[in-house]
Design a protein around this motif. Structure first.
Motif, mmCIF file in Angstrom:
data_model
loop_
_atom_site.group_PDB
_atom_site.id
_atom_site.type_symbol
_atom_site.label_atom_id
_atom_site.label_comp_id
_atom_site.label_asym_id
_atom_site.label_seq_id
_atom_site.Cartn_x
_atom_site.Cartn_y
_atom_site.Cartn_z
ATOM 1 N N THR A 191 -19.450 0.439 -8.089
ATOM 2 C CA THR A 191 -20.311 -0.118 -7.050
ATOM 3 C C THR A 191 -19.925 -1.563 -6.740
ATOM 4 O O THR A 191 -20.739 -2.481 -6.798
ATOM 5 N N ALA A 192 -18.650 -1.734 -6.430
ATOM 6 C CA ALA A 192 -18.136 -3.083 -6.163
ATOM 7 C C ALA A 192 -17.203 -3.036 -4.968
ATOM 8 O O ALA A 192 -16.513 -2.032 -4.724
ATOM 9 N N CYS A 193 -17.207 -4.130 -4.195
ATOM 10 C CA CYS A 193 -16.275 -4.264 -3.077
ATOM 11 C C CYS A 193 -14.969 -4.847 -3.621
ATOM 12 O O CYS A 193 -14.981 -5.845 -4.355
ATOM 13 N N ILE A 194 -13.838 -4.229 -3.256
ATOM 14 C CA ILE A 194 -12.546 -4.625 -3.819
ATOM 15 C C ILE A 194 -11.529 -4.793 -2.696
ATOM 16 O O ILE A 194 -11.733 -4.350 -1.568
ATOM 17 N N CYS A 195 -10.415 -5.441 -3.058
ATOM 18 C CA CYS A 195 -9.325 -5.608 -2.099
ATOM 19 C C CYS A 195 -8.273 -4.544 -2.353
ATOM 20 O O CYS A 195 -8.410 -3.710 -3.250
ATOM 21 N N VAL A 196 -7.169 -4.570 -1.579
ATOM 22 C CA VAL A 196 -6.129 -3.554 -1.697
ATOM 23 C C VAL A 196 -5.424 -3.636 -3.039
ATOM 24 O O VAL A 196 -5.013 -2.623 -3.611
ATOM 25 N N TYR A 197 -5.313 -4.848 -3.610
ATOM 26 C CA TYR A 197 -4.672 -4.986 -4.910
ATOM 27 C C TYR A 197 -5.563 -4.481 -6.036
ATOM 28 O O TYR A 197 -5.086 -3.910 -7.021
ATOM 29 N N CYS A 198 -6.855 -4.673 -5.862
ATOM 30 C CA CYS A 198 -7.795 -4.147 -6.871
ATOM 31 C C CYS A 198 -7.750 -2.626 -6.902
ATOM 32 O O CYS A 198 -7.838 -2.004 -7.972
ATOM 33 N N SER A 199 -7.599 -2.007 -5.704
ATOM 34 C CA SER A 199 -7.565 -0.545 -5.646
ATOM 35 C C SER A 199 -6.328 0.026 -6.312
ATOM 36 O O SER A 199 -6.333 1.156 -6.792
ATOM 37 N N ALA A 200 -5.226 -0.767 -6.320
ATOM 38 C CA ALA A 200 -3.999 -0.309 -6.971
ATOM 39 C C ALA A 200 -3.946 -0.758 -8.422
ATOM 40 O O ALA A 200 -3.059 -0.323 -9.169
ATOM 41 N N GLY A 201 -4.877 -1.603 -8.845
ATOM 42 C CA GLY A 201 -4.872 -2.118 -10.204
ATOM 43 C C GLY A 201 -5.934 -1.485 -11.079
ATOM 44 O O GLY A 201 -5.870 -0.281 -11.392
ATOM 45 N N THR A 236 0.832 -1.218 0.000
ATOM 46 C CA THR A 236 0.000 0.000 0.000
ATOM 47 C C THR A 236 0.859 1.258 0.000
ATOM 48 O O THR A 236 0.388 2.332 -0.371
ATOM 49 N N GLN A 237 2.152 1.134 0.408
ATOM 50 C CA GLN A 237 3.040 2.296 0.462
ATOM 51 C C GLN A 237 3.862 2.465 -0.804
ATOM 52 O O GLN A 237 4.618 3.440 -0.924
ATOM 53 N N ASP A 238 3.710 1.525 -1.745
ATOM 54 C CA ASP A 238 4.500 1.592 -2.974
ATOM 55 C C ASP A 238 4.202 2.864 -3.762
ATOM 56 O O ASP A 238 5.111 3.480 -4.347
ATOM 57 N N GLN A 239 2.988 3.273 -3.838
ATOM 58 C CA GLN A 239 2.610 4.436 -4.652
ATOM 59 C C GLN A 239 3.239 5.724 -4.133
ATOM 60 O O GLN A 239 3.648 6.575 -4.905
ATOM 61 N N SER A 240 3.369 5.853 -2.820
ATOM 62 C CA SER A 240 3.948 7.077 -2.263
ATOM 63 C C SER A 240 5.472 7.073 -2.316
ATOM 64 O O SER A 240 6.110 8.138 -2.273
ATOM 65 N N GLY A 241 6.069 5.914 -2.415
ATOM 66 C CA GLY A 241 7.534 5.831 -2.451
ATOM 67 C C GLY A 241 8.184 6.017 -1.102
ATOM 68 O O GLY A 241 9.404 6.080 -1.002
#
Length: 521
Positions: free
Chosen positions: A146-156, A33-38
């Motif tokens: 309108t879908a429930c997603i996981c942390v990888y879906c949010s980054a994908g 989850t911290q990859d995007q911020s660096g």
């Protein structure tokens, strides 16, 4: 021996360079989850790393955990167990989906403080709470899809979409649902009120139908009674006149005998007159009878009957009876509004009129009531009703007590209250029925100071006043058995009408009209 991320017993423990241990899966998820911020932070001490830190196996800790887990008893008994209270089942257990662990109340405290730990009832299937693609816990909600997603879906595939945490999205949806629920409650209350209103209308319709059925039944019973009475009267009149016709036949027979006798005498006299022998004429023994034919020819010869007393069949009574029948049938009028609840207006009552507490009776008294003098108060012995009628059909009854000098009727509110022509019927703004104090039948109807003497012999002291405003008819009836029509005024009413009483002596009481009434002409 608990990971500070999942608060569970370490699984494949690894260590960061700052010396803090975590489950490999837990720390990988945080670093992802911290990859995007660096910028990478230790979840425990918040130490900053400019590059993704390497994960080092903590062999010592791993051995300790393996030894600990090896010595824990297995859950062989049925029931739900807390992951940390593995030695006994507990009555209340909540699942932490993030940690994939079951928690009792004691171990729930720490997990419930962190938003990352999604809690659910133990009966919830864990597979239903995982992403079908990444097999990770569903922690976020994509608003756009309108879908429930996981942390990888949010980054994908949902990277640029608006995403909320499940609990936040759930609260927003709950708020919408509460608003919808409130609207539904309001609509249900409105529907219940509508149902109650319709039920009330149905009840009133049923009551009205029942009342109308009773009224129609009573109407036809009255009509049958009227018809029976009329039939008896007509047949009685015909029978009476038939008896008179039989006496006529007897008289005719007697007169025929008398005629034959007279003819015989006439022939005998003619014979005597034609004789030439005077001796024969003078020696006739019944000369006296022959010479006086008028003697004994009076009423005694006809059995005492007088021909001028016997007339043809009198159809006048029968015609009048059938006219009455036609009036009854053609003149039926139903007063739908029913009896009017007339209340007298004390503010219009003359000071010598005592008005009862129920505002139904006006009594003439010698004692003045000391009411204030106002423009609306009558100077003479009159009082108007509070009620006013500007439409529909209405009727009301009055009872006269100890009075031979009174008037009842209806008037416009603009009637003069003080002038000489303010009495009921003495003007063009009132219509009335009156009785004069003199002896005999002194009942009259009056309007615009024009009186009409009633031909009826009135014996009742109760009367009915009927108003059909649209038809412009005001009728008066005597409440006898059967009810008798006295008179009907016809006019085009231009103002509302009030009931009005004039009480010169005794009292007049407005009585209840009873049920809805059908007026015969």
């Amino acid at each position: 021996m608990n990971c500070s991320i999942c608060l569970n017993i370490y699984t494949d423990p690894v260590m960061l360079r700052c010396g803090h241990n975590f489950c490999r899966v837990c720390i990988d998820r945080v670093l992802d989850t911290q990859d995007q911020s660096g910028v990478y932070l230790c979840p425990e001490c918040r130490k900053r790393f400019t590059q993704r830190p390497a994960l080092m196996k903590d062999i010592a800790l791993r051995k300790i955990m393996e030894k600990f887990l090896f010595t824990q008893p297995t859950q062989t008994e049925p029931g739900i167990f807390c992951t940390y209270c593995v030695d006994s089942p507990v009555p209340a257990v909540i699942s932490c989906l993030h940690c994939e662990a079951s928690l009792c109340d004691k171990h729930l405290r720490v997990h419930s403080k962190s938003p990352e730990h999604v809690l659910s009832e133990t009966g919830t299937s864990l597979e239903n709470r995982k992403c079908s693609v990444h097999k990770k816990i569903l922690e976020y909600y994509c608003i756009e899809d309108t879908a429930c997603i996981c942390v990888y879906c949010s980054a994908g595939e949902h990277r640029e979409h608006r995403v909320e945490r499940l609990d936040e999205a759930s609260e927003k949806k709950k708020e919408k649902l509460r608003n919808v629920l409130q609207k539904l409650i309001t609509k249900r209350e409105e529907t219940e009120e509508r149902v109650q209103s319709l039920e009330e209308r149905r009840r009133k319709a049923q009551e009205k139908s029942s009342g109308e059925a009773e009224r129609v039944t009573a109407l036809f019973l009255d009509m049958r009674r009227w018809l029976d009475d009329l039939e008896k009267r007509v047949l009685s009149e015909i029978s009476r006149q038939e008896k008179e016709s039989l006496s006529l036949s007897a008289l005719i027979h007697q007169l025929e005998i008398k005629k034959d006798e007279l003819s015989r005498k006439m022939r005998h006299i003619e014979e005597l007159c034609n004789m030439t022998d005077p001796l024969t004429v003078l020696q006739e023994p019944d000369t006296g009878d022959l010479c006086d034919p008028e003697e004994g020819g009076g009423d005694e010869d006809t059995g005492g009957h007088k021909t001028h007393d016997v007339d043809d069949l009198d159809v006048t009574v029968i015609s009048d009876t059938f006219c009455t029948l036609c009036d009854i049938i053609s003149g039926i009028r139903v007063y739908e509004e029913g009896p009017a609840d007339i209340l007298l207006d004390v503010n219009t009552a003359q000071n010598n009129l005592l008005i009862s507490d129920d505002l139904k009776t006006a009594t003439k008294t010698e004692e003045k009531q000391n009411r204030p003098k106002t423009a609306e108060r009558f100077l003479y012995y009159q009082v108007m009703s509070k009620n006013r009628f500007s439409s529909g059909q209405h009727y009301w009854d009055v009872g006269i007590s100890s009075s031979r000098y009174w008037r009842v009727g209806m008037c416009y509110p603009s009637i003069d209250r003080r002038g000489d022509q303010s009495l009921i019927g003495d003007n063009n703004k009132s219509w009335g029925l009156r009785r004069r104090r003199s002896r005999g039948n002194n009942y009259l109807v009056i309007h615009d100071n024009k009186q009409i003497q009633l031909p009826h012999n009135i014996s009742s002291d109760r009367f009915r006043i009927c108003l059909d405003y649209e038809a412009g008819q005001l009728s008066f009836y005597e409440l006898c058995d059967p009810i008798r029509h006295l008179h009907t005024f016809t006019a085009t009413f231009t103002e509302p009408l009030h009931a009005v009483l004039w009480v010169r002596e005794g009292s007049i009481k407005i009585s209840e009209g009873g049920r809805k009434w059908t007026q015969p002409s």
